[in-house]
Write an enzyme that holds these catalytic residues in place. Sequence first.
Site, short mmCIF file in Angstrom:
data_model
loop_
_atom_site.label_atom_id
_atom_site.label_comp_id
_atom_site.label_asym_id
_atom_site.label_seq_id
_atom_site.Cartn_x
_atom_site.Cartn_y
_atom_site.Cartn_z
N GLY A 10 0.82 -1.22 0.00
CA GLY A 10 0.00 0.00 0.00
C GLY A 10 0.85 1.26 0.00
O GLY A 10 0.48 2.28 0.61
N GLY A 13 -0.56 4.96 -0.79
CA GLY A 13 -1.60 5.60 0.01
C GLY A 13 -1.10 6.86 0.72
O GLY A 13 0.05 7.28 0.55
N GLN A 14 -1.99 7.44 1.54
CA GLN A 14 -1.68 8.70 2.22
C GLN A 14 -0.42 8.57 3.09
O GLN A 14 0.48 9.40 3.02
CB GLN A 14 -2.87 9.13 3.10
CG GLN A 14 -2.69 10.49 3.73
CD GLN A 14 -3.69 10.75 4.88
OE1 GLN A 14 -4.33 9.83 5.39
NE2 GLN A 14 -3.80 12.00 5.29
N ASP A 36 2.43 -1.82 -4.52
CA ASP A 36 1.04 -1.35 -4.52
C ASP A 36 0.28 -2.14 -5.58
O ASP A 36 0.89 -2.71 -6.49
CB ASP A 36 0.96 0.16 -4.80
CG ASP A 36 -0.29 0.78 -4.19
OD1 ASP A 36 -0.18 1.48 -3.18
OD2 ASP A 36 -1.40 0.52 -4.73
N TYR A 140 -13.78 -2.50 9.26
CA TYR A 140 -12.42 -1.95 9.35
C TYR A 140 -11.88 -2.11 10.77
O TYR A 140 -10.78 -2.64 10.98
CB TYR A 140 -12.48 -0.47 8.94
CG TYR A 140 -11.22 0.33 9.13
CD1 TYR A 140 -10.06 0.02 8.44
CD2 TYR A 140 -11.22 1.45 9.98
CE1 TYR A 140 -8.91 0.80 8.60
CE2 TYR A 140 -10.09 2.22 10.13
CZ TYR A 140 -8.93 1.89 9.45
OH TYR A 140 -7.80 2.65 9.61
N LYS A 144 -8.86 -4.63 12.09
CA LYS A 144 -7.65 -4.08 12.73
C LYS A 144 -7.48 -4.61 14.16
O LYS A 144 -6.37 -4.91 14.58
CB LYS A 144 -7.70 -2.55 12.73
CG LYS A 144 -7.58 -1.94 11.34
CD LYS A 144 -6.20 -2.19 10.76
CE LYS A 144 -5.97 -1.50 9.43
NZ LYS A 144 -4.61 -1.73 8.90
C1 AKB Z 1 -10.57 6.36 8.95
O1 AKB Z 1 -11.20 7.41 9.13
O2 AKB Z 1 -11.10 5.30 8.61
C2 AKB Z 1 -9.09 6.36 9.21
C3 AKB Z 1 -8.77 5.97 10.61
C4 AKB Z 1 -9.08 6.86 11.72
O3 AKB Z 1 -8.26 4.91 10.82
N1 AKB Z 1 -8.53 7.65 8.93
#
Ligand code: AKB
Length: 308
Positions: A10, A13-14, A36, A140, A144
């Site tokens: 990745g 990415g940012q 990537d 997400y 994580k």
């Molecule tokens: C998101 O907003 O999903 C990310 C994070 C806070 O992990 N920037």
Amino acid sequence: MSNTVILITGAGGQIGTELVDALRAEYGRDKVIATDLLPLDTDGPFEQLDVTNLERLSDLIQQYKVTQIYHLAALLSSSGEKNINLTWKINFQAYHNILALAVSSGIDKVFFPSTIGIYGTTTPKIETPQNASFVPSTVYGISKLTGEMWGEYYRKRFDLDVRSLRYPGVISYKVLPEGGTTDFAVEIFFAAKKKGHYTSYLKQDTRLPMIYMPDVINATLGLMNADRKQISTSMGYNLTGFSLTPRELHEEIQKHLPEMTIDYAPDARQSIADSWSDTIDDSLARKDWGWQPQYNMSQMTADMLKNL
Ligand code: AKB
């Protein structure tokens, strides 16, 4: 001379874009392999990689004699809700493969970016402690949090050196973030410069923790360069720079651009933001490896506007 060779997933990415440059400055251009899904214009070795392709990942580790892996490829909180299976595959399953490959290939260190997205409605919102009840509201966050737990498991079971940070919203000016809930804190600057107006998808008083990119780089390198004895957990370290609301950020920008206006049209991201913390206690990172942010909201705002 160090034999460190780093592979980053990745990389476009940012965070990846700026971390690749910082690592190349530290270890040398050819020692950092940027990867990537899509081709990338980067000054150094680059390989196109679908992180779910285990065989290709394994070949690259052998080919470059990789000693450290940073798994930055991810779908973020908002885009993740639109494709929960892919999010699980990239954020967690690919990471699980990386942990197993790290053990079988003798990798020295693994970095896993975690997030404030692991917090949920059962987590204390003010000065969120390092250890609390975590029931994330998004896939997400689930991916994580599971990744963090597997990192800790691999450390204990296989003595793998896994390090992780719970990034808050990241503010930067080189690459726009995509698919996150905290993206407004970057979008507002681009909109301020371009149109003098921003429509916020979060309510005016939604408080969220943030960090400015130079502090992200310092924290990541600080954690990864710390002596292993200083690292007391392979779960993500709580991390924060400052907290803000859309209204406060608008008022701060107005100190430089008084004509700038804002309005509010909350969307689905509001409920994700509402499940996250207002402020964070990152004292474990400070104690273990000396974390110390350099930027507050007004220093970050002045620097963003200077550089955009
Ligand atoms: C998101 O907003 O999903 C990310 C994070 C806070 O992990 N920037």
